[in-house]
Design an enzyme around this catalytic site. Structure first.
Site, PDB file in Angstrom:
ATOM      1  N   CYS A 112       0.845  -1.195   0.000  1.00 26.53           N
ATOM      2  CA  CYS A 112       0.000   0.000   0.000  1.00 26.53           C
ATOM      3  C   CYS A 112       0.882   1.248   0.000  1.00 26.53           C
ATOM      4  O   CYS A 112       1.769   1.389   0.841  1.00 26.53           O
ATOM      5  CB  CYS A 112      -0.888  -0.033   1.238  1.00 26.53           C
ATOM      6  SG  CYS A 112      -1.620   1.543   1.680  1.00 26.53           S
ATOM      7  N   GLU A 113       0.632   2.140  -0.936  1.00 27.03           N
ATOM      8  CA  GLU A 113       1.488   3.321  -1.041  1.00 27.03           C
ATOM      9  C   GLU A 113       1.248   4.335   0.078  1.00 27.03           C
ATOM     10  O   GLU A 113       2.048   5.248   0.263  1.00 27.03           O
ATOM     11  CB  GLU A 113       1.313   3.995  -2.399  1.00 27.03           C
ATOM     12  CG  GLU A 113      -0.004   4.673  -2.633  1.00 27.03           C
ATOM     13  CD  GLU A 113      -0.083   5.331  -4.005  1.00 27.03           C
ATOM     14  OE1 GLU A 113      -0.819   6.321  -4.109  1.00 27.03           O
ATOM     15  OE2 GLU A 113       0.569   4.871  -4.946  1.00 27.03           O
ATOM     16  N   HIS A 114       0.177   4.171   0.844  1.00 28.46           N
ATOM     17  CA  HIS A 114      -0.119   5.127   1.912  1.00 28.46           C
ATOM     18  C   HIS A 114       0.597   4.790   3.213  1.00 28.46           C
ATOM     19  O   HIS A 114       0.930   5.705   3.983  1.00 28.46           O
ATOM     20  CB  HIS A 114      -1.635   5.194   2.157  1.00 28.46           C
ATOM     21  CG  HIS A 114      -2.394   5.621   0.943  1.00 28.46           C
ATOM     22  ND1 HIS A 114      -3.549   5.005   0.525  1.00 28.46           N
ATOM     23  CD2 HIS A 114      -2.144   6.607   0.047  1.00 28.46           C
ATOM     24  CE1 HIS A 114      -3.981   5.589  -0.573  1.00 28.46           C
ATOM     25  NE2 HIS A 114      -3.153   6.556  -0.885  1.00 28.46           N
ATOM     26  N   HIS A 115       0.797   3.490   3.488  1.00 27.30           N
ATOM     27  CA  HIS A 115       1.437   3.099   4.747  1.00 27.30           C
ATOM     28  C   HIS A 115       2.641   2.177   4.550  1.00 27.30           C
ATOM     29  O   HIS A 115       3.304   1.807   5.513  1.00 27.30           O
ATOM     30  CB  HIS A 115       0.426   2.380   5.663  1.00 27.30           C
ATOM     31  CG  HIS A 115      -0.752   3.213   6.022  1.00 27.30           C
ATOM     32  ND1 HIS A 115      -1.938   3.172   5.323  1.00 27.30           N
ATOM     33  CD2 HIS A 115      -0.922   4.141   7.011  1.00 27.30           C
ATOM     34  CE1 HIS A 115      -2.798   4.026   5.860  1.00 27.30           C
ATOM     35  NE2 HIS A 115      -2.216   4.623   6.867  1.00 27.30           N
ATOM     36  N   GLN A 128      -5.018  -0.562  -4.769  1.00 24.15           N
ATOM     37  CA  GLN A 128      -5.624  -1.699  -5.463  1.00 24.15           C
ATOM     38  C   GLN A 128      -6.422  -1.259  -6.688  1.00 24.15           C
ATOM     39  O   GLN A 128      -6.419  -1.942  -7.715  1.00 24.15           O
ATOM     40  CB  GLN A 128      -6.506  -2.484  -4.493  1.00 24.15           C
ATOM     41  CG  GLN A 128      -7.088  -3.758  -5.092  1.00 24.15           C
ATOM     42  CD  GLN A 128      -7.831  -4.577  -4.073  1.00 24.15           C
ATOM     43  OE1 GLN A 128      -7.469  -4.616  -2.902  1.00 24.15           O
ATOM     44  NE2 GLN A 128      -8.897  -5.243  -4.502  1.00 24.15           N
ATOM     45  N   HIS A 168      -5.838  -5.988   3.148  1.00 25.06           N
ATOM     46  CA  HIS A 168      -4.874  -4.906   3.340  1.00 25.06           C
ATOM     47  C   HIS A 168      -4.455  -4.827   4.805  1.00 25.06           C
ATOM     48  O   HIS A 168      -5.290  -4.618   5.689  1.00 25.06           O
ATOM     49  CB  HIS A 168      -5.494  -3.574   2.915  1.00 25.06           C
ATOM     50  CG  HIS A 168      -5.726  -3.472   1.443  1.00 25.06           C
ATOM     51  ND1 HIS A 168      -5.009  -2.626   0.630  1.00 25.06           N
ATOM     52  CD2 HIS A 168      -6.597  -4.130   0.623  1.00 25.06           C
ATOM     53  CE1 HIS A 168      -5.414  -2.755  -0.621  1.00 25.06           C
ATOM     54  NE2 HIS A 168      -6.387  -3.665  -0.646  1.00 25.06           N
ATOM     55  N   CYS A 174      -2.970  -2.495   6.186  1.00 23.29           N
ATOM     56  CA  CYS A 174      -3.226  -1.161   6.751  1.00 23.29           C
ATOM     57  C   CYS A 174      -4.632  -1.074   7.339  1.00 23.29           C
ATOM     58  O   CYS A 174      -4.917  -0.164   8.125  1.00 23.29           O
ATOM     59  CB  CYS A 174      -3.007  -0.077   5.702  1.00 23.29           C
ATOM     60  SG  CYS A 174      -4.040  -0.229   4.241  1.00 23.29           S
TER      61      CYS A 174
END
Length: 199
Positions: A88-91, A129, A157, A159
């Site tokens: 995941c590019e956010h976490h 995703q 996920h 996250c």
């Protein structure tokens, strides 16, 4: 794409990767979180972290081998439950699951293993995703010129399950339909029925 040609999809494994700098950054990251790497079991952790993330972000090169559709096959070709692992590019936490990838052939057909290779190619980078699903579908549509393409990804996920809401056991489903798999309700329904996903 001519009958004798194959598209070489190359990602240089060392392009832009500085493992020494990544190891130093990992050590600083752990220290900033109050985790000492002085013990014997943790001394090598920054190096292992750097190598692990470099591996996660480096897809293997492959040839997109296509063949002439000499028999005029016009039914759905579907690879189900292709393993997906991305970050995941956010976490920068993993998400894992399966992809179902199918297409209605036009003039050319694809080597079946290449459906999995395309998924891996786009999953080996920080991702969301929704984008991953669309990238796989769009790329196959462009390279293969089929009558239709369908991609469904089901993933869990970390996250969501390990932090924040901690929704253990939840999964996310995304889909992209192109061509007749989008416009023809019967083809679309066949795709979802064969994937086992409720449309």
């Amino acid at each position: 794409m001519h009958a004798s040609s194959a598209l070489r999809v190359i990602h240089e494994p060392d392009a832009g990767v500085d493992l020494a700098a990544a190891e130093l950054a990992a050590a600083a990251f752990l220290q900033a979180l109050g985790i000492s790497t002085e013990s014997e079991s943790l001394q090598g952790t920054p190096r292992r972290m750097a190598k692990a993330y470099a591996e996660l972000f480096t897809p293997r090169p492959f040839d997109l081998t296509t063949f002439p559709n000499e028999e005029g096959y016009d039914e759905l070709v579907l690879a189900r439950a292709i393993p997906v692992r991305s970050v995941c590019e956010h976490h920068l936490l993993p998400f894992v699951g399966v992809a179902h990838v199918g297409y209605l052939p036009g003039e050319r057909i694809l080597g079946l293993s290449k459906l999995a290779r395309v998924v891996e190619h786009f999953a080996c980078r920080p991702q969301v995703q929704e984008r991953l699903t669309k990238q796989v579908a769009d790329w196959l549509n462009t390279q293969l010129s089929p009558k239709g393409v369908g991609v469904v990804i089901e993933a869990e996920h970390c996250c969501m399950t390990l932090r924040g809401v901690q929704a253990v056991g939840s999964s996310t489903v995304t889909s992209t339909m192109l061509g007749s798999l989008r416009s023809d309700p019967r083809s679309r329904q066949e795709f979802f029925a064969l994937t086992g996903v409720n449309a």
